[in-house]
Scaffold this active site. Structure first.
Site, PDB file in Angstrom:
ATOM      1  N   CYS A 174      55.394  56.931  27.138  1.00 53.52           N
ATOM      2  CA  CYS A 174      56.414  56.757  28.177  1.00 53.52           C
ATOM      3  C   CYS A 174      57.484  55.784  27.694  1.00 53.52           C
ATOM      4  O   CYS A 174      58.687  56.028  27.849  1.00 53.52           O
ATOM      5  CB  CYS A 174      55.784  56.231  29.468  1.00 53.52           C
ATOM      6  SG  CYS A 174      54.473  57.268  30.144  1.00 53.52           S
ATOM      7  N   CYS A 206      60.209  57.075  25.240  1.00 57.09           N
ATOM      8  CA  CYS A 206      61.355  57.807  25.805  1.00 57.09           C
ATOM      9  C   CYS A 206      62.205  56.927  26.712  1.00 57.09           C
ATOM     10  O   CYS A 206      63.437  56.976  26.663  1.00 57.09           O
ATOM     11  CB  CYS A 206      60.873  59.019  26.604  1.00 57.09           C
ATOM     12  SG  CYS A 206      60.193  60.363  25.611  1.00 57.09           S
ATOM     13  N   HIS A 207      61.548  56.127  27.543  1.00 62.67           N
ATOM     14  CA  HIS A 207      62.254  55.411  28.609  1.00 62.67           C
ATOM     15  C   HIS A 207      62.455  53.919  28.335  1.00 62.67           C
ATOM     16  O   HIS A 207      63.173  53.264  29.096  1.00 62.67           O
ATOM     17  CB  HIS A 207      61.496  55.572  29.933  1.00 62.67           C
ATOM     18  CG  HIS A 207      61.318  56.993  30.358  1.00 62.67           C
ATOM     19  ND1 HIS A 207      62.362  57.767  30.817  1.00 62.67           N
ATOM     20  CD2 HIS A 207      60.208  57.787  30.387  1.00 62.67           C
ATOM     21  CE1 HIS A 207      61.900  58.972  31.129  1.00 62.67           C
ATOM     22  NE2 HIS A 207      60.612  59.024  30.870  1.00 62.67           N
ATOM     23  N   CYS A 241      51.272  64.142  64.233  1.00 62.63           N
ATOM     24  CA  CYS A 241      51.624  62.839  63.649  1.00 62.63           C
ATOM     25  C   CYS A 241      52.520  62.055  64.607  1.00 62.63           C
ATOM     26  O   CYS A 241      52.368  60.835  64.764  1.00 62.63           O
ATOM     27  CB  CYS A 241      52.356  63.025  62.331  1.00 62.63           C
ATOM     28  SG  CYS A 241      51.576  64.122  61.145  1.00 62.63           S
ATOM     29  N   CYS A 283      50.985  59.821  67.493  1.00 60.28           N
ATOM     30  CA  CYS A 283      50.468  58.504  67.118  1.00 60.28           C
ATOM     31  C   CYS A 283      51.586  57.573  66.657  1.00 60.28           C
ATOM     32  O   CYS A 283      51.692  56.437  67.122  1.00 60.28           O
ATOM     33  CB  CYS A 283      49.432  58.640  66.005  1.00 60.28           C
ATOM     34  SG  CYS A 283      47.833  59.289  66.527  1.00 60.28           S
ATOM     35  N   HIS A 284      52.411  58.057  65.717  1.00 58.76           N
ATOM     36  CA  HIS A 284      53.286  57.157  64.971  1.00 58.76           C
ATOM     37  C   HIS A 284      54.702  57.035  65.528  1.00 58.76           C
ATOM     38  O   HIS A 284      55.431  56.107  65.144  1.00 58.76           O
ATOM     39  CB  HIS A 284      53.331  57.595  63.512  1.00 58.76           C
ATOM     40  CG  HIS A 284      51.982  57.577  62.857  1.00 58.76           C
ATOM     41  ND1 HIS A 284      51.244  56.418  62.703  1.00 58.76           N
ATOM     42  CD2 HIS A 284      51.227  58.590  62.343  1.00 58.76           C
ATOM     43  CE1 HIS A 284      50.105  56.700  62.105  1.00 58.76           C
ATOM     44  NE2 HIS A 284      50.054  58.005  61.873  1.00 58.76           N
ATOM     45  N   ARG A 337      46.273  59.705  51.856  1.00 59.00           N
ATOM     46  CA  ARG A 337      46.334  59.187  53.226  1.00 59.00           C
ATOM     47  C   ARG A 337      46.616  60.308  54.218  1.00 59.00           C
ATOM     48  O   ARG A 337      46.035  60.349  55.308  1.00 59.00           O
ATOM     49  CB  ARG A 337      47.436  58.114  53.337  1.00 59.00           C
ATOM     50  CG  ARG A 337      47.462  57.453  54.701  1.00 59.00           C
ATOM     51  CD  ARG A 337      46.242  56.566  54.887  1.00 59.00           C
ATOM     52  NE  ARG A 337      46.137  56.038  56.239  1.00 59.00           N
ATOM     53  CZ  ARG A 337      45.311  56.527  57.173  1.00 59.00           C
ATOM     54  NH1 ARG A 337      44.531  57.563  56.900  1.00 59.00           N
ATOM     55  NH2 ARG A 337      45.253  55.970  58.354  1.00 59.00           N
ATOM     56  N   CYS A 397      44.340  61.748  57.451  1.00 60.43           N
ATOM     57  CA  CYS A 397      44.797  62.002  58.818  1.00 60.43           C
ATOM     58  C   CYS A 397      44.403  63.406  59.276  1.00 60.43           C
ATOM     59  O   CYS A 397      44.010  63.606  60.427  1.00 60.43           O
ATOM     60  CB  CYS A 397      46.307  61.817  58.916  1.00 60.43           C
ATOM     61  SG  CYS A 397      46.836  60.092  58.842  1.00 60.43           S
TER      62      CYS A 397
END
Length: 280
Positions: free
Chosen positions: A96, A99-100, A196, A199-200, A237, A241
């Site tokens: 990585c 290249c970066h 979703c 709840c949120h 995550r 749910c």
């Protein structure tokens, strides 16, 4: 009617016809603009940007202290693994860093994923992008979902954007995915028939059993969760749910998970990237 009056009447009618034609064109143009605006604006925001709060806001003081402690924060273990793998060369000699350069070159990258991959037209999350580079440029095997190698690299790249606001592109080819993600967020699912949003959006701050519901913001992922005893991705995550509401869980790597993540990132627009984060 005299010839002079007839001439004036004809001129007046002609003038009116021109005006009516111009008004008709204007109305059609305005209608087209309105239709285009409706197509591009997409889902409306339920939570105003000024009211957005990170999941850390809903965590207890012990979790907040653990996240703030640079030495005690358990996610540091994955950051260390990610830093080592960033420098590690694959069998073809490429790494990585080759290249970066320094990982600081990744500043801002995590704020704009999920995003459309120009070559394939697919919606990539950050883990997809890392695996694409791993297989294409290093000629190495795909890093499995939730593997320490993939989580470490993802967390390392995300940390390069720490403090920068989320800012995904939901226009162009990404728009249908964004709209699909919004539909998923608001769709009732599973045996508990919950969405979703219930709840949120509608009940954040209220307690579910012993813990307050958060707004479900994605700005801390990959995140170390005490219940997992390890760092995990946003996709993990979301799958938790799905299991919680007893819904059928999409397979790993499903487009639906990326669409939902895109909508969540847009929904949390402006919140700073907050890694390494800790949650209960």
């Amino acid at each position: 009617m005299t010839q002079h009056a007839s001439t004036r009447m004809a001129r007046w009618v002609g003038s009116c016809s021109g005006v009516f034609a111009w008004v008709g064109v204007l109305c059609l143009s305005l209608a087209a603009v309105a239709q285009t605006a409706a197509q591009t604006t997409g889902p409306a925001r339920t939570l105003p940007l000024s009211q957005l709060q990170s999941g850390l806001h809903f965590s207890g003081p012990d979790v907040q202290a653990l996240q703030a402690d640079e030495f005690a924060n358990p996610a540091q273990l994955w950051l260390g693994q990610g830093a080592a793998r960033w420098r590690q060369a694959a069998a073809n000699g490429k790494s990585c860093s080759g290249c970066h350069g320094d990982v600081a070159s990744m500043k801002g990258v995590a704020t704009r994923y999920p995003a459309i991959d120009p070559a394939s037209g697919r919606l990539f999350n950050l883990e997809d992008r890392i695996n694409h580079c791993t297989t294409r440029h290093q000629q190495a095997a795909v890093l499995p979902p939730e593997s320490d190698a993939l989580l470490g690299l993802t967390l390392l790249v995300a940390q390069a954007s720490k403090g920068l606001p989320l800012r995904v592109d939901v226009g162009g080819a990404a728009q249908p995915h964004w709209q699909a993600g919004a539909a998923l967020f608001n769709r009732r699912q599973g045996q508990l028939n919950l969405s979703c949003a219930q709840c949120h959006d509608q009940h954040f701050g209220q307690r579910l059993y012993t813990d307050p519901l958060s707004q479900g913001q994605p700005n801390g992922y990959p995140v170390y969760r005490l219940e997992w005893q390890k760092t995990g991705s946003l996709e993990r995550r979301l799958r938790s749910c799905y299991a919680g509401i007893r819904a059928e869980t999409p397979p790993w790597g499903a487009t639906e998970m990326r669409q939902l993540a895109l909508y969540l990132m847009w929904r949390g627009e402006g919140l700073p990237v907050e890694v390494p984060a800790v949650r209960k």
